[in-house]
Design a protein around this motif. Structure first.
Motif, short mmCIF file in Angstrom:
data_model
loop_
_atom_site.label_atom_id
_atom_site.label_comp_id
_atom_site.label_asym_id
_atom_site.label_seq_id
_atom_site.Cartn_x
_atom_site.Cartn_y
_atom_site.Cartn_z
N MET A 101 -0.70 -13.85 -0.01
CA MET A 101 -1.69 -12.79 -0.07
C MET A 101 -0.95 -11.47 -0.28
N ARG A 102 -1.53 -10.61 -1.06
CA ARG A 102 -0.96 -9.29 -1.30
C ARG A 102 -1.97 -8.23 -0.89
N ILE A 103 -1.52 -7.28 -0.09
CA ILE A 103 -2.36 -6.23 0.46
C ILE A 103 -1.84 -4.88 -0.01
N ALA A 104 -2.74 -3.98 -0.39
CA ALA A 104 -2.38 -2.61 -0.73
C ALA A 104 -3.10 -1.68 0.24
N VAL A 105 -2.39 -0.67 0.73
CA VAL A 105 -2.97 0.31 1.64
C VAL A 105 -2.79 1.70 1.02
N ALA A 106 -3.90 2.42 0.84
CA ALA A 106 -3.84 3.80 0.35
C ALA A 106 -3.24 4.65 1.46
N SER A 107 -2.15 5.34 1.16
CA SER A 107 -1.38 6.00 2.22
C SER A 107 -0.96 7.41 1.85
N ASN A 108 -0.62 8.15 2.88
CA ASN A 108 0.10 9.41 2.78
C ASN A 108 1.36 9.18 3.59
N GLY A 109 2.44 8.88 2.92
CA GLY A 109 3.66 8.51 3.62
C GLY A 109 3.48 7.14 4.26
N LEU A 110 3.66 7.07 5.56
CA LEU A 110 3.53 5.80 6.27
C LEU A 110 2.16 5.61 6.91
N ASP A 111 1.29 6.61 6.79
CA ASP A 111 -0.04 6.57 7.42
C ASP A 111 -1.13 6.31 6.39
N VAL A 112 -2.21 5.68 6.84
CA VAL A 112 -3.38 5.47 5.98
C VAL A 112 -3.93 6.84 5.59
N ALA A 113 -4.18 7.03 4.30
CA ALA A 113 -4.71 8.30 3.79
C ALA A 113 -6.17 8.45 4.20
N GLU A 114 -6.57 9.67 4.44
CA GLU A 114 -7.97 9.95 4.79
C GLU A 114 -8.91 9.62 3.64
N SER A 115 -8.45 9.86 2.41
CA SER A 115 -9.30 9.63 1.23
C SER A 115 -8.51 8.91 0.16
N PHE A 116 -9.01 7.78 -0.29
CA PHE A 116 -8.32 6.98 -1.30
C PHE A 116 -7.95 7.78 -2.55
N PRO A 117 -8.87 8.50 -3.19
CA PRO A 117 -8.49 9.15 -4.44
C PRO A 117 -7.40 10.23 -4.28
N GLN A 118 -7.25 10.78 -3.09
CA GLN A 118 -6.25 11.82 -2.88
C GLN A 118 -4.98 11.31 -2.18
N CYS A 119 -4.81 10.00 -2.11
CA CYS A 119 -3.63 9.47 -1.42
C CYS A 119 -2.36 9.80 -2.22
N LEU A 120 -1.24 9.85 -1.51
CA LEU A 120 0.04 10.17 -2.13
C LEU A 120 0.78 8.93 -2.61
N ASN A 121 0.51 7.80 -1.96
CA ASN A 121 1.22 6.57 -2.31
C ASN A 121 0.42 5.36 -1.86
N PHE A 122 0.91 4.19 -2.26
CA PHE A 122 0.33 2.93 -1.82
C PHE A 122 1.43 2.11 -1.19
N ASN A 123 1.15 1.58 -0.03
CA ASN A 123 2.06 0.64 0.61
C ASN A 123 1.54 -0.75 0.28
N TYR A 124 2.41 -1.56 -0.30
CA TYR A 124 2.06 -2.92 -0.69
C TYR A 124 2.78 -3.90 0.23
N TYR A 125 2.05 -4.91 0.67
CA TYR A 125 2.61 -5.91 1.58
C TYR A 125 2.31 -7.30 1.01
N THR A 126 3.33 -8.13 0.97
CA THR A 126 3.18 -9.51 0.56
C THR A 126 3.31 -10.37 1.81
N THR A 127 2.40 -11.31 1.98
CA THR A 127 2.43 -12.14 3.18
C THR A 127 2.78 -13.58 2.81
#
Length: 113
Positions: free
Chosen positions: A1-27
């Motif tokens: 499974m692959r998960i993407a999290v809309a983030s600002n640095g290491l934290d979940v971003a308040e708003s997806f369209p304005q996020c700074l990065n995506f953290n991707y996790y493979t399980t």
């Protein structure tokens, strides 16, 4: 499974369209086996949905997402989980644990039948 999290640095971003990065996790076996942090590219919601489909993301986690953006992901078979907050890694780990528990419960119900 692959998960993407809309983030600002290491934290979940308040708003997806304005996020700074995506953290991707493979399980693997319901544990996070690999993580990557990729800068946001200033794409539209539709373009991000296309990108995530191309890199085989199964689940997209964010804090907030517009209905049209959510539909763009879901139309590509990507589950959208909104309302998340805190550290992206912890949110992803909680999601994976929840999925493992759901699978365990399903197997237990099948055994009872």
């Amino acid at each position: 499974m692959r998960i993407a999290v809309a983030s600002n640095g290491l934290d979940v971003a308040e708003s997806f369209p304005q996020c700074l990065n995506f953290n991707y996790y493979t399980t693997k076996s319901y544990e996070i086996a690999e993580s990557q942090n990729i800068p946001a590219q200033g794409l539209t919601g539709e373009e991000y949905a296309n990108l995530m489909e191309r890199i085989d993301v199964d689940t997209f986690i964010c804090h907030s997402i517009a209905p049209a953006h959510k539909s763009a992901f879901e139309d590509r078979g990507i589950e959208v989980v909104s309302g998340a907050s805190g550290r992206a890694m912890q949110v992803a780990e909680s999601y994976v644990q929840k999925k493992a528990e759901e699978l365990e419960n399903e197997e237990a119900q099948e055994d009872d039948e």
